[in-house]
Write an enzyme that holds these catalytic residues in place. Structure first.
Site, mmCIF file in Angstrom:
data_model
loop_
_atom_site.group_PDB
_atom_site.id
_atom_site.type_symbol
_atom_site.label_atom_id
_atom_site.label_comp_id
_atom_site.label_asym_id
_atom_site.label_seq_id
_atom_site.Cartn_x
_atom_site.Cartn_y
_atom_site.Cartn_z
ATOM 1 C CG HIS A 100 -1.740 -27.225 61.767
ATOM 2 N ND1 HIS A 100 -2.366 -28.258 62.411
ATOM 3 C CD2 HIS A 100 -1.050 -27.791 60.748
ATOM 4 C CE1 HIS A 100 -2.053 -29.411 61.814
ATOM 5 N NE2 HIS A 100 -1.266 -29.146 60.803
ATOM 6 C CG ASN A 173 -1.614 -33.998 61.931
ATOM 7 O OD1 ASN A 173 -1.537 -32.892 62.467
ATOM 8 N ND2 ASN A 173 -1.304 -34.198 60.669
ATOM 9 C CG HIS A 364 11.228 -27.119 64.896
ATOM 10 N ND1 HIS A 364 11.065 -27.760 63.697
ATOM 11 C CD2 HIS A 364 12.560 -26.903 65.004
ATOM 12 C CE1 HIS A 364 12.236 -27.924 63.114
ATOM 13 N NE2 HIS A 364 13.168 -27.430 63.883
HETATM 14 FE FE1 HDE Z 1 3.107 -29.398 59.682
HETATM 15 N N1 HDE Z 1 3.513 -27.405 59.490
HETATM 16 N N2 HDE Z 1 4.031 -29.749 57.920
HETATM 17 N N3 HDE Z 1 2.561 -31.356 59.740
HETATM 18 N N4 HDE Z 1 2.145 -29.065 61.368
HETATM 19 C C1 HDE Z 1 3.141 -26.439 60.343
HETATM 20 O O1 HDE Z 1 4.529 -24.773 61.149
HETATM 21 C C2 HDE Z 1 4.869 -28.896 57.313
HETATM 22 C C3 HDE Z 1 2.888 -32.330 58.841
HETATM 23 C C4 HDE Z 1 1.611 -29.996 62.200
HETATM 24 O O2 HDE Z 1 0.192 -25.882 66.788
HETATM 25 C C5 HDE Z 1 3.760 -25.115 60.039
HETATM 26 O O3 HDE Z 1 4.608 -23.239 62.790
HETATM 27 C C6 HDE Z 1 5.493 -29.550 56.192
HETATM 28 C C7 HDE Z 1 2.664 -33.634 59.384
HETATM 29 C C8 HDE Z 1 0.994 -29.356 63.330
HETATM 30 O O4 HDE Z 1 1.749 -24.511 66.102
HETATM 31 C C9 HDE Z 1 4.655 -25.419 58.838
HETATM 32 C C10 HDE Z 1 4.972 -30.807 56.160
HETATM 33 C C11 HDE Z 1 2.180 -33.426 60.638
HETATM 34 C C12 HDE Z 1 1.205 -27.998 63.137
HETATM 35 C C13 HDE Z 1 4.404 -26.901 58.622
HETATM 36 C C14 HDE Z 1 4.069 -30.932 57.250
HETATM 37 C C15 HDE Z 1 2.119 -32.000 60.844
HETATM 38 C C16 HDE Z 1 1.931 -27.844 61.920
HETATM 39 C C17 HDE Z 1 2.816 -23.972 59.872
HETATM 40 C C18 HDE Z 1 5.243 -31.878 55.137
HETATM 41 C C19 HDE Z 1 1.734 -34.462 61.662
HETATM 42 C C20 HDE Z 1 0.730 -26.875 64.048
HETATM 43 C C21 HDE Z 1 3.217 -22.958 60.911
HETATM 44 C C22 HDE Z 1 6.459 -32.499 55.281
HETATM 45 C C23 HDE Z 1 2.832 -35.295 62.118
HETATM 46 C C24 HDE Z 1 1.709 -26.641 65.163
HETATM 47 C C25 HDE Z 1 4.174 -23.623 61.739
HETATM 48 C C26 HDE Z 1 1.183 -25.594 66.110
HETATM 49 C C27 HDE Z 1 2.359 -26.613 61.415
HETATM 50 C C28 HDE Z 1 5.051 -27.591 57.677
HETATM 51 C C29 HDE Z 1 3.318 -32.110 57.484
HETATM 52 C C30 HDE Z 1 1.617 -31.435 62.061
HETATM 53 C C31 HDE Z 1 4.396 -24.620 57.592
HETATM 54 C C32 HDE Z 1 6.497 -28.931 55.262
HETATM 55 C C33 HDE Z 1 2.943 -34.980 58.690
HETATM 56 C C34 HDE Z 1 0.264 -30.033 64.467
HETATM 57 O O5 HDE Z 1 5.987 -25.197 59.137
#
Ligand code: HDE
Length: 766
Positions: A100, A173, A364
């Protein structure tokens, strides 16, 4: 000056000036001033009337020439001004988000329609008098910060609610399911999706071997593959996009009773997508297409709105479903638990500076408030670790103190120190319990308490049995699509796999898809040179919960009753007739965005001698940046257009992309020149028919016959008042039949695309 007017080739028109005036008016009226805005004001500076200083406040007299030993150097290290400027510049970048990375945000407010105190004690979901400030960040997943907006990808839809009980982040999402069931596989999924590590190719694409290698080895990805190969991953704009919390969460009321909840966002303008060829071309024509649309609409005071929906159900109901609600590869179909729309978010303020706001916002899923709790979904549980860890890495330990992340309620605790600490807290006590500060900051009995959930079982790495059904909801999704959408899934997958060199991987996709649909898998095999499946796979479809869910289809869900935010190109050449002004006014009155497109960047005279200022020159824009095209008449005006390939392309490409095309009077000659397949333009006569419409092309009845997908029309001058009324009538009532050219044109635009035209559009070379 608006963002668009600063772009090369983009001219500032009267229309644009009017839009920014509206925005200023709204600002002057105080619309959108929230507790968060007031808080941010303390950190916001403007440069008007100021003088240059160093960061230490020392006035600067010279900033363009460094201090040297003699005019011909060398440069002296004692030039502190040069040193500080350069050293700060060298550190301007922070690590981009690992996923993202490319995102765009805006401020707004959330207003609740109904009190949910039966289910939750969260004030944001119980007090209908509150206007809760929010910040939204939309994003793509795979691309780097500088990648294009319209790539095929999932979009992030992350909202921070600054509630009076602390920050609640709904980090979702635009797709309600995920590829994997357990967070431990996330790094593997992302490694497979990102550019391949040896050559860092391709950028922002899933169309490569490593992605398809990984997903064909994990059958739980099948449902999400259907979604990402659908048009959902090429949204028309952030304003035409759904959002989903994905996981099951809990709501907990004041009595401590819990219910499961799924969160949804619904765009007020309806869900709509691009078509693939268009998405690809926009990547070149305007890589900032989505962010520009959001920015411009907020600047114009046409605020993007989204309704928050909830599906609430108790644990016994969840246990009765044939799928596990803790499994993020599953939806809860609306037919089982209807979505209740409980509030509206309005985005009404652009950021003042991108980096401190959009780049430094730290979202978060673990930020929740009393009355909301997690479920045991293993994907969500893993996220609870990853996000704070990411913020520590990107922003440092005191990221919560950054202005954009600060709650609007008081913050007191015993956290101290760390890099770049801002708060100065008086006293010698920084522990709990204490007596030296009379126990303060004291525990709050009304504070957050985790809902108590009985836990039994053996410590294990095994998944619950219900997680093993990987195909029934993938089938549900596919079977709920229209034929057009099914074809798009096939085309998208065929495209992606043609970019995969491994025949073995291609074959695995065919085999995986056979679990969804035999016909789809067979056609895919044919397209990509793999072996077709021998027979349909036998799957127990009962696991899906329902057989069909029409709401999953974008085409079946689009409300055809608004043109708000739709961009209409009105092509003008010297001598154009008054239909251009009529259509311009009608589009604007219905909330659409009319733009004049001309050959040159200078005022264009009409047949009566007055002029319009063009918004774009044809060589600096492209049909993909508009939702519809209108060609006015004018005896001298149309001939030069027919001789300019850029204008011919504008019409032909709009036809290919299934957009509404309108032409009045001699304007049909440009349509004739574009040789639209299946379109016959009859010769000029004075027929009394007000308009002809066929497949989204509308024209004055006198010129067109069998024109697929548009409107061509003859427009009487001075008829605007009447037409205006008709336009709003046909938009208010989707069944109302248009009686004149302009309302037929507008109604056709509201349908967004003319899908019936697709078989013909394939024939057009554009
Ligand atoms: Fe994320 N995801 N994600 N994700 N995600 C990040 O956080 C992560 C997942 C989502 O505009 C990171 O600050 C793991 C699902 C959005 O700043 C990180 C898993 C969904 C955004 C991270 C998921 C999301 C992130 C990257 C598997 C929809 C952007 C930098 C369990 C419900 C937020 C950060 C923004 C961002 C980890 C799966 C949505 C790496 C470990 C499912 C919208 O922490």
């Amino acid at each position: 000056m608006s963002a668009e007017s600063q772009q090369p080739g983009v001219l500032r028109s009267a229309a644009n000036v009017a839009l920014s005036a509206t925005s200023n008016l709204k600002t002057a009226l105080g619309v959108g001033v929230t507790a968060k805005d007031t808080q941010l004001q303390q950190y916001t500076k403007t440069v008007d009337g100021t003088k240059l200083t160093t960061e230490a406040g020392v006035p600067i007299a010279e900033d363009n020439n460094s201090l040297k030993a003699g005019e011909r150097g060398p440069t002296l290290i004692e030039d502190f001004q040069f040193r500080d400027k350069m050293a700060h510049f060298d550190r301007e970048r922070i690590p981009e988000r690992v996923v993202h990375a490319r995102g765009f945000g805006a401020h707004g407010v959330f207003e609740l329609y109904e009190n949910l105190s039966q289910y939750t004690r969260a004030s944001v979901l119980t007090d209908t008098s509150k206007k809760t400030p929010v910040f939204v960040r939309f994003s793509t997943v795979a691309g780097f910060r500088g990648s294009a907006d319209t790539v095929r990808d999932v979009r992030g839809f992350a909202v921070k609610f600054y509630t009076d009980e602390g920050n609640w982040d709904l980090v979702g999402n635009n797709i309600p399911v995920f590829f994997i069931q357990d967070a431990v596989q996330f790094p593997d999924l992302v490694h497979s999706l990102k550019p391949e590590p040896h050559n860092e190719i391709p950028q922002a694409q899933s169309a490569h071997d490593t992605f398809w290698d990984f997903v064909t080895l994990i059958p739980e990805s099948t449902h999400m593959l259907m979604w990402i190969m659908s048009d959902r991953t090429i949204p028309r704009s952030f304003r035409n996009m759904n959002g989903f919390g994905v996981h099951t969460f809990r709501l907990v009321n004041a009595q401590g009773e819990a219910h499961f909840v799924k969160f949804h966002w619904r765009p007020v303008l309806g869900t709509a997508s691009l078509v693939w060829d268009e998405a690809v071309k926009i990547q070149g024509a305007d890589p900032d297409y989505h962010r520009r649309d959001l920015w411009m609409s907020i600047e114009a005071g046409d605020y993007p709105e989204y309704e928050l929906g909830v599906q609430i159900f108790d644990e016994a109901t969840a246990a009765s479903f044939p799928f596990d609600v803790l499994d993020s590869t599953k939806i809860v179909p609306e037919e089982l638990v209807p979505v209740r729309y409980i509030g509206k978010m309005t985005l009404n303020k652009n950021v003042d500076e991108f980096f401190p706001e959009t780049e430094q916002i730290a979202l978060h899923p673990g930020n929740i408030v009393p009355g909301i709790d997690f479920s045991e979904d293993p994907l969500l549980q893993g996220r609870l670790f990853s996000y704070t860890d990411s913020q520590f890495h990107r922003l440092g330990p005191n990221f919560q103190e950054l202005p954009i992340n600060r709650p609007v309620c008081p913050v007191f605790n015993n956290l101290r120190g760390g890099a770049s600490r801002l708060a100065i807290i008086k006293g010698r006590v920084s522990y709990q319990p204490n007596s030296l500060a009379s126990g303060c900051p004291a525990l709050n009995p009304q504070g957050y308490r985790h809902h108590t959930v009985p836990v039994v079982g053996t410590k294990t790495e095994k998944k619950p049995g219900g997680f093993a059904d990987h195909y029934s909801q993938a089938r549900l999704f596919y079977n709920s699509m229209t034929q057009t959408e099914k074809e798009h899934i096939l085309k998208a997958t065929s495209f992606e796999l043609q970019k995969c060199s491994s025949l073995e991987i291609r074959q695995r996709v065919v085999d995986q898809y056979n679990n969804v649909d035999f016909h789809l898998a067979s056609q895919l095999a044919e397209n990509i040179g793999a072996n077709p499946p021998a027979a349909p796979a036998q799957i127990d479809e009962r696991g899906a919960g329902v057989k069909e869910s029409p709401g999953l289809s974008v085409i079946r869900s689009l409300p055809a009753n608004t043109i708000r935010g739709r961009r209409v190109a009105i092509v003008v050449a010297p001598g154009f007739d008054s239909s251009a002004l009529t259509v311009h006014a009608a589009i604007a009155s219905a909330g659409g965005l009319p733009f004049y497109v001309a050959q040159k960047a200078k005022p264009v005279p009409d047949s009566q001698g007055s002029t319009v200022v063009p918004d774009f020159t044809v060589s600096a824009t492209r049909s993909v940046l508009f939702d519809a095209v209108f060609v006015p008449g004018g005896a001298q005006a149309v001939q030069p257009l027919t001789e300019d390939a850029d204008f011919v392309l504008l019409v032909a490409e709009a036809f290919k992309h299934l957009k509404t095309i309108g032409a009045a009077n001699e304007g049909v000659e440009l349509l004739r020149r574009a040789a639209l397949p299946g379109v016959t333009i009859a010769s000029l006569n004075d027929s009394a028919t007000p308009f002809v419409e066929s497949l989204g092309v509308v024209s004055t009845g006198s010129f067109a016959s069998a024109v697929p997908g548009g409107v061509v029309g003859k427009v009487a001058s001075g008829a605007l008042g009447g037409l205006e009324g008709l336009v709003s009538k046909v938009l208010a009532d989707p069944n109302a039949q248009p009686t004149g050219f302009v309302d037929a044109f507008v109604k056709s635009i509201a349908k967004h695309r003319c899908w019936e035209r697709e078989p013909l559009a394939k024939k057009i070379v554009a």
